[in-house]
Design a protein around this motif. Structure first.
Motif, PDB file in Angstrom:
ATOM      1  N   PHE A  99      -9.287 -33.901 -11.453  1.00  0.00           N
ATOM      2  CA  PHE A  99      -8.112 -33.260 -10.837  1.00  0.00           C
ATOM      3  C   PHE A  99      -7.546 -34.165  -9.738  1.00  0.00           C
ATOM      4  O   PHE A  99      -6.334 -34.323  -9.608  1.00  0.00           O
ATOM      5  CB  PHE A  99      -8.494 -31.896 -10.253  1.00  0.00           C
ATOM      6  CG  PHE A  99      -8.795 -30.839 -11.272  1.00  0.00           C
ATOM      7  CD1 PHE A  99      -7.770 -30.132 -11.889  1.00  0.00           C
ATOM      8  CD2 PHE A  99     -10.099 -30.528 -11.622  1.00  0.00           C
ATOM      9  CE1 PHE A  99      -8.038 -29.148 -12.818  1.00  0.00           C
ATOM     10  CE2 PHE A  99     -10.391 -29.541 -12.557  1.00  0.00           C
ATOM     11  CZ  PHE A  99      -9.351 -28.850 -13.162  1.00  0.00           C
ATOM     12  N   SER A 100      -8.449 -34.740  -8.953  1.00  0.00           N
ATOM     13  CA  SER A 100      -7.987 -35.666  -7.908  1.00  0.00           C
ATOM     14  C   SER A 100      -7.465 -36.961  -8.517  1.00  0.00           C
ATOM     15  O   SER A 100      -6.443 -37.504  -8.068  1.00  0.00           O
ATOM     16  CB  SER A 100      -9.131 -35.991  -6.933  1.00  0.00           C
ATOM     17  OG  SER A 100      -9.428 -34.882  -6.105  1.00  0.00           O
ATOM     18  N   ARG A 127      -3.878 -36.598  -9.755  1.00  0.00           N
ATOM     19  CA  ARG A 127      -2.894 -36.572  -8.662  1.00  0.00           C
ATOM     20  C   ARG A 127      -2.703 -37.961  -8.069  1.00  0.00           C
ATOM     21  O   ARG A 127      -1.579 -38.359  -7.746  1.00  0.00           O
ATOM     22  CB  ARG A 127      -3.340 -35.601  -7.565  1.00  0.00           C
ATOM     23  CG  ARG A 127      -3.129 -34.149  -7.933  1.00  0.00           C
ATOM     24  CD  ARG A 127      -3.196 -33.255  -6.713  1.00  0.00           C
ATOM     25  NE  ARG A 127      -2.048 -33.438  -5.830  1.00  0.00           N
ATOM     26  CZ  ARG A 127      -1.892 -32.794  -4.678  1.00  0.00           C
ATOM     27  NH1 ARG A 127      -2.815 -31.936  -4.279  1.00  0.00           N
ATOM     28  NH2 ARG A 127      -0.823 -33.014  -3.937  1.00  0.00           N
ATOM     29  N   LEU A 128      -3.803 -38.699  -7.903  1.00  0.00           N
ATOM     30  CA  LEU A 128      -3.678 -40.046  -7.350  1.00  0.00           C
ATOM     31  C   LEU A 128      -2.873 -40.935  -8.288  1.00  0.00           C
ATOM     32  O   LEU A 128      -2.029 -41.719  -7.846  1.00  0.00           O
ATOM     33  CB  LEU A 128      -5.065 -40.646  -7.099  1.00  0.00           C
ATOM     34  CG  LEU A 128      -5.817 -40.016  -5.920  1.00  0.00           C
ATOM     35  CD1 LEU A 128      -7.266 -40.477  -5.891  1.00  0.00           C
ATOM     36  CD2 LEU A 128      -5.126 -40.349  -4.596  1.00  0.00           C
ATOM     37  N   PHE A 151      -3.953 -25.477 -13.697  1.00  0.00           N
ATOM     38  CA  PHE A 151      -4.323 -26.407 -12.624  1.00  0.00           C
ATOM     39  C   PHE A 151      -4.122 -27.849 -13.076  1.00  0.00           C
ATOM     40  O   PHE A 151      -3.640 -28.701 -12.315  1.00  0.00           O
ATOM     41  CB  PHE A 151      -5.785 -26.216 -12.226  1.00  0.00           C
ATOM     42  CG  PHE A 151      -6.081 -24.931 -11.496  1.00  0.00           C
ATOM     43  CD1 PHE A 151      -5.100 -24.239 -10.814  1.00  0.00           C
ATOM     44  CD2 PHE A 151      -7.370 -24.416 -11.479  1.00  0.00           C
ATOM     45  CE1 PHE A 151      -5.372 -23.064 -10.133  1.00  0.00           C
ATOM     46  CE2 PHE A 151      -7.663 -23.247 -10.796  1.00  0.00           C
ATOM     47  CZ  PHE A 151      -6.674 -22.563 -10.126  1.00  0.00           C
ATOM     48  N   ARG A 170      -0.564 -28.874 -12.974  1.00  0.00           N
ATOM     49  CA  ARG A 170      -0.106 -29.072 -11.599  1.00  0.00           C
ATOM     50  C   ARG A 170      -0.585 -30.406 -11.037  1.00  0.00           C
ATOM     51  O   ARG A 170       0.044 -30.964 -10.151  1.00  0.00           O
ATOM     52  CB  ARG A 170      -0.605 -27.935 -10.692  1.00  0.00           C
ATOM     53  CG  ARG A 170      -0.073 -26.568 -11.063  1.00  0.00           C
ATOM     54  CD  ARG A 170       0.085 -25.714  -9.833  1.00  0.00           C
ATOM     55  NE  ARG A 170       1.090 -26.262  -8.962  1.00  0.00           N
ATOM     56  CZ  ARG A 170       1.043 -26.244  -7.635  1.00  0.00           C
ATOM     57  NH1 ARG A 170       0.025 -25.698  -7.019  1.00  0.00           N
ATOM     58  NH2 ARG A 170       2.017 -26.781  -6.917  1.00  0.00           N
ATOM     59  N   CYS A 171      -1.723 -30.882 -11.509  1.00  0.00           N
ATOM     60  CA  CYS A 171      -2.265 -32.134 -10.989  1.00  0.00           C
ATOM     61  C   CYS A 171      -1.689 -33.353 -11.704  1.00  0.00           C
ATOM     62  O   CYS A 171      -2.028 -34.484 -11.332  1.00  0.00           O
ATOM     63  CB  CYS A 171      -3.785 -32.125 -11.085  1.00  0.00           C
ATOM     64  SG  CYS A 171      -4.546 -31.025  -9.879  1.00  0.00           S
ATOM     65  N   ALA A 175       1.887 -30.094  -5.255  1.00  0.00           N
ATOM     66  CA  ALA A 175       0.961 -30.888  -6.069  1.00  0.00           C
ATOM     67  C   ALA A 175       1.792 -31.911  -6.826  1.00  0.00           C
ATOM     68  O   ALA A 175       2.871 -32.294  -6.368  1.00  0.00           O
ATOM     69  CB  ALA A 175       0.156 -29.982  -6.998  1.00  0.00           C
TER      70      ALA A 175
END
Lengths: 552, 99, 193
Positions: free
Chosen positions: C86-87, C90-91, C115, C118-119, C148
């Motif tokens: 998930f991180s 996003r990165l 989720f 969204r990421c 996000a």
């Protein structure tokens, strides 16, 4: 108090509908228990020893009378007429059926409550000092920041599958009433040289089998950066926290293994990328939330209240209760009242539906309709006029809620233990009851003064026994319950982890052991003004140990 | 092999239940089937696992019992509490529900 | 397992490489990080799309300098509880500006799809059950609280700019509604929290 707007209402309603559908899929056999478990946990639904348990969030421990009445209604309608308040300012219902839970969540949503993220490996309900907004020594009102954190952390898409659960606490003054040092993140409000509010940021506190106190990674964080900084900490943890061993998965282990300075560097490096991004709180946002927590319509009163002195002089029980359960308020003529949920010999933190309704009524009548849940599993009425204390007390006596023992030796924190909990190794409540009965004499209790006694039924330490002046940990030895004693822990701004005294005591001897500890303290203290923890720090473990094991 | 019975929690309400000889589930340990050999235990476990897969029960497991005139009794604090309900609320546990 | 991209079921055009020998194939090729690192010199000259597959302990930081060479980054979920990706997603979107496909592979629950979207994930290797529940899984919420990697304005921004939640007709304030910006990244910057 915070009030939901259209967005909050829509969100919580949609969450209830989503869980209703997930429960239906589970009952229809479309979801296995393994698949359903993380979904129910993120809605606060556990499977305990005897039944399901629903943990309802009470954000930063603040309730309206309407909400407390609704909790009483839920206890009666769906449960067995009672609820259990926890150290994390939540309430647990012990007997809901699976099919009823969506209806309970809908009834909660109707009064702007939910059970979101009261379990699971996500950011849990943020806790605050129970006297936020009314404490005389407060720098700023922690509820404002807790509400901002609540919204940001709710169903956070990136941080819902962390290595382990994640707890944040905020305290509003230099006196730490939220045990920030024992949390994954602790935030202590302070002012910079220009008088602007911000936070000292602590990370890596936790209890369990490896108790560690949090360390400061930033001395001052301006308030507008609150969320971006939290996001940076969580992002570092989500990527680097251990996932190979459940006992090493909390952020405390990462911080310890990485080292404070290196961990702080990683956070600052991540934060540098996002500090001026979308999460930076814009002008007006803090004020917008702050407006919800505006002080109630206080009257201009004299701080002196002659009738209170007369009432105290005329009634010893009332006088004792004022002495232990009433604290200073920042407004003249008002007082902060702790309603003890620790009747002598009773179950710590339990309240019946009738008691919840009685407290709601008293809050409406005498206190602007607001109630707090405290870290110590008690309730608190934040705004009582001194002139109303006697009438309030009479109402509490009628409801069986006037025990005069706040902060005393019988104000015991206890987890549900093996009587309810699937993880427990030993019972905690009966031990609390035995100790409470032992010290039930009000005169003796008053003479002993303030001391914290916490009892956990297993090493998960839900009752925070590591940071109690007298900590008790239940263990199982070949099918029998034994209790290990620690001394010298503290949960305030001088937080400390207690020292183990020696071999554990069996069920029949644990109350004696606590009494021995108290007797040593009474014999050793330098006057009645020296509290237990100060005596302990002065004389150390040895005198206690000698007395405890003298017969062996 | 010690005498063994199978317990689980019921999906609908989470209550403690015991596997009976006819492959059903009872809230009372007195009704539980008691295995006295490995073969019998395996047979009971297979029935319990099927029920867990079907979703009617959660987390079944075997535990040791004493027998008194053929009637199973729980061994160990945890299993004793599971048959009775919380020791601190005997007015609200299984005892009360059954009286 | 069905591949779902941007909400539609597709035939997967990518070949998942497992051994060194398979690197000589033509067509879109998904390469594990170790093979990429070992054979990078040879692969950079290859004609045809390359994707990279990262295990859950392999941070995208390891390939940040090569991102423009990839059309696809596949992030593994060894089990649904391992939330590192998930991180990572996003990165990739927000830090490194990656605009190609980010695909979730491995053990992903239907209830995680919202989720993941969204990421920054836009493609999913899902089992049939999860794929069948796509609609319910993505439509449960009309607005979210936090910014996000997606283009939707979060609730704080909607409050500030009076954008109603999709399922809601409420207008909280009377300020003019900000027009949404075209690019997700630019849009995100506009929606000051």
């Amino acid at each position: 108090m915070y009030r939901y707007d259209e967005f909050d209402h829509t969100f919580v309603t949609q969450r209830v509908a989503q869980f209703r559908e997930q429960v239906a899929r589970r009952i229809a056999g479309e979801l296995t228990e393994d698949e359903f478990k993380p979904l129910r946990l993120m809605n606060g639904l556990y499977l305990q020893l005897h039944a399901y348990m629903l943990r309802v969030a009470i954000p930063y421990g603040t309730l309206s009378s309407r909400q407390l009445r609704q909790l009483g209604y839920i206890a009666r309608r769906y449960d067995r007429g009672y609820g259990h308040f926890t150290t994390r300012q939540n309430i647990q219902f012990n007997w809901p059926t699976l099919k009823d839970v969506p209806d309970i969540l809908a009834d909660l949503a109707a009064v702007e409550m939910h059970a979101i993220q009261t379990s699971g490996n996500c950011i849990r309900n943020t806790t605050a000092d129970a006297t936020a907004g009314v404490a005389a020594d407060e720098v700023a009102d922690s509820r404002i920041y807790c509400e901002i954190i609540r919204q940001w952390s709710t169903l956070h898409p990136e941080f819902s599958f962390l290595p382990r659960k994640f707890k944040i606490a905020v305290t509003g003054s230099g006196r730490d009433r939220a045990v920030t040092a024992a949390h994954d993140i602790g935030l202590r409000l302070k002012l910079d040289a220009d008088g602007n509010p911000g936070f000292e940021v602590l990370v890596g506190g936790g209890q369990g089998r490896t108790p560690i106190l949090a360390v400061t990674i930033r001395e001052f964080l301006p308030e507008r950066h609150l969320l971006s900084y939290l996001e940076a900490i969580l992002r570092v943890y989500n990527q680097l926290g251990r996932r190979d061993n459940i006992y090493k998965a909390r952020i405390k282990i990462l911080v310890r293994e990485t080292g404070r300075d290196e961990f702080a560097r990683l956070v600052e490096e991540e934060w540098a990328h996002i500090r001026d991004g979308e999460l930076r709180l814009p002008d007006g946002e803090i004020e917008r939330i702050q407006a919800y927590f505006a002080p109630p319509a206080y009257q201009a009163l004299d701080d002196a209240c002659p009738e209170l002195a007369v009432q105290r002089a005329g009634n010893r029980a009332f006088d004792a209760w004022v002495g232990s359960n009433v604290e200073a308020h920042k407004r003249p003529g008002y007082a902060v009242v702790t309603i003890s949920l620790k009747p002598h010999g009773g179950i710590p933190g339990d309240a019946s539906a009738e008691q919840m309704e009685a407290v709601a009524d008293l809050a409406d009548r005498y206190g602007f309709g607001e109630i707090r849940v405290t870290y110590k599993q008690n309730l608190l009425l934040p705004d009582i006029r001194k002139g109303d204390l006697f009438a309030l007390w009479q109402g509490l006596v009628a409801a069986g809620l006037a025990t005069a023992n706040a902060h005393r030796v019988t104000d015991i924190i206890a987890c549900p233990g093996l009587d309810y909990c699937n993880l427990a190794n030993a019972r905690a409540i009966p031990v609390a009851q035995a100790i409470s009965e032992r010290f039930a004499d009000p005169e003796r209790e008053r003479a002993i003064g303030n001391v914290t006694v916490n009892i956990s039924g297993c090493i998960n330490a839900c009752a925070h026994h590591h940071v109690a002046n007298i900590g008790i940990l239940g263990v199982d030895k070949k099918g029998k319950e034994f209790y290990q004693v620690t001394l010298g822990g503290a949960a305030d701004e001088n937080a400390a982890i207690g020292d183990i005294v020696g071999p554990a005591f069996d069920e029949d001897r644990i109350a004696d052991a606590v009494e021995t500890v108290v007797d040593v303290y009474l014999a050793e203290r330098r006057g009645a003004d020296e509290p237990f923890i100060d005596t302990y720090r002065r004389i150390g473990l040895k005198p206690f140990k000698e007395k405890l094991y003298a017969a062996h | 092999m010690p005498n063994t019975a199978i317990t689980a929690n019921r999906l609908a309400d989470g209550f403690v239940i015991y596997l009976t000889a006819d492959g059903g589930w009872s809230e009372s340990l007195a009704d539980a089937a008691v295995a006295t050999s490995d073969d019998e235990l395996e047979g009971l476990q297979a029935v319990a696992e099927r029920a867990a897969r079907a979703g009617t029960v959660i987390a079944p497991y075997a535990f040791d019992v004493e027998t008194d005139a053929g009637r199973p009794l729980p061994r160990g604090r945890r299993e004793i509490l599971r048959t009775l309900g919380p020791s601190v609320r005997t007015d609200l546990g299984y005892q009360a529900a059954r009286s | 397992m069905p591949l779902i991209k941007n909400g539609a079921r597709l035939q997967d055009p990518w070949f998942a490489v497992a051994t060194e020998e398979e690197l000589d194939r033509s067509g879109p090729m998904l390469v594990p990080l170790a093979l990429w690192q070992e054979h990078r010199d040879r692969l950079v000259d290859r004609v045809g799309p390359i994707g990279i597959r990262l295990a859950s302990h392999e941070s995208p930081a390891a390939i940040a300098g090569d991102l423009e060479r990839f059309d696809l980054v596949a992030l593994e979920f060894p089990k649904f509880t391992d939330g590192r990706a998930f991180s990572y997603a996003r990165l990739l979107r927000e830090r490194h500006g990656f605009t190609g496909e980010i695909r979730a592979v491995g053990h992903v629950l239907r209830d995680q799809i919202a989720f993941l979207l969204r990421c920054g994930f836009d493609a999913f290797d899902l089992d049939e059950r999860a794929a069948a529940g796509w609609q319910a899984a993505t439509g449960a919420f009309s607005a979210w609280y936090q910014p996000a990697a997606d283009a939707d304005a979060p609730i704080p921004a909607r409050r500030r700019y009076a954008v109603p939640a999709r399922a809601s007709v409420a207008v909280i304030r009377s300020e003019p509604v900000q027009p949404p910006a075209p690019e997700p990244a630019a849009c995100a910057a506009n929606w000051a929290y």
